[in-house]
Design a protein around this motif. Structure first.
Motif: not given
Length: 133
Positions: A13-17, A48-54, A79-87
Motif C-alpha cells: 500500500n506504499l504507493k497508494s499512501y 523515507i517510507l520505504l526506508n521504514i518498511i525495508s 515522518i515519524e515511525d514510533p517503533d523504529g529508529g536507526f543510526d
C-alpha cells in the motif's frame, strides 16, 4: 497543514499512501504533477517510507505519522515511525553510493533534493524541508 496516520504501512500500500498525500497537496498548494516540487515531494516521502518498511523488520505492518506544514516560502515534512529508529548519522554522512551497492541511495537522494534533511536523535522522526515555488 495535513496530518496522516497510516496504521498498516507495507510494500503493497506504499504507493497508494504516497499518491493520497500528493493528491491532497495538489489541492492545498496548487502543485502540478509536471512540476519539480511535485516530483521532489513524492520522491522524498516515498524514500523515507520505504526506508521504514525495508529496515524495520520487527513488524510486517508499520504505524507511521506524516505531518506536512507549509508557509508562503517553505514546505515542511515530518515522518515519524514510533517503533523504529536507526543510526541515521552514518547514513546521512555517507558519500554517494557506488553503482554496485544495493543500499544507501534513498536517503542520499532525499538529502540531495531537499533544502534540509535531518532526523531527531533516536532516528524515529525525519524532517525534510523544501523551498516552495
Amino acid at each position: 497543514m495535513r496530518n496522516y496516520e497510516f496504521s498498516c504501512l507495507n510494500e503493497q500500500n506504499l504507493k497508494s499512501y504516497v499518491d493520497q498525500i500528493l493528491f491532497d497537496l495538489h489541492t492545498d498548494l496548487d502543485i502540478t504533477e509536471e512540476s519539480l516540487i511535485h516530483y521532489s515531494l513524492y520522491l522524498a516521502i516515498w524514500e523515507i517510507l520505504l526506508n521504514i518498511i525495508s529496515h524495520n523488520h520487527s513488524q510486517i505492518d508499520h504505524y507511521v505519522f506524516v505531518r506536512i506544514n507549509w508557509t508562503e516560502s517553505e514546505i515542511m515534512i515530518q515522518i515519524e515511525d514510533p517503533d523504529g529508529g536507526f543510526d541515521w548519522k552514518t547514513c546521512l554522512l555517507a558519500d554517494l553510493p557506488t553503482p554496485d551497492q544495493s543500499r544507501g541511495r534513498g536517503l542520499f537522494i532525499v538529502k540531495t533534493i531537499s533544502k534540509e534533511f535531518s532526523f531527531e536523535d533516536n532516528g524515529k522522526i525525519a524532517h525534510v524541508l523544501f523551498d516552495r515555488p
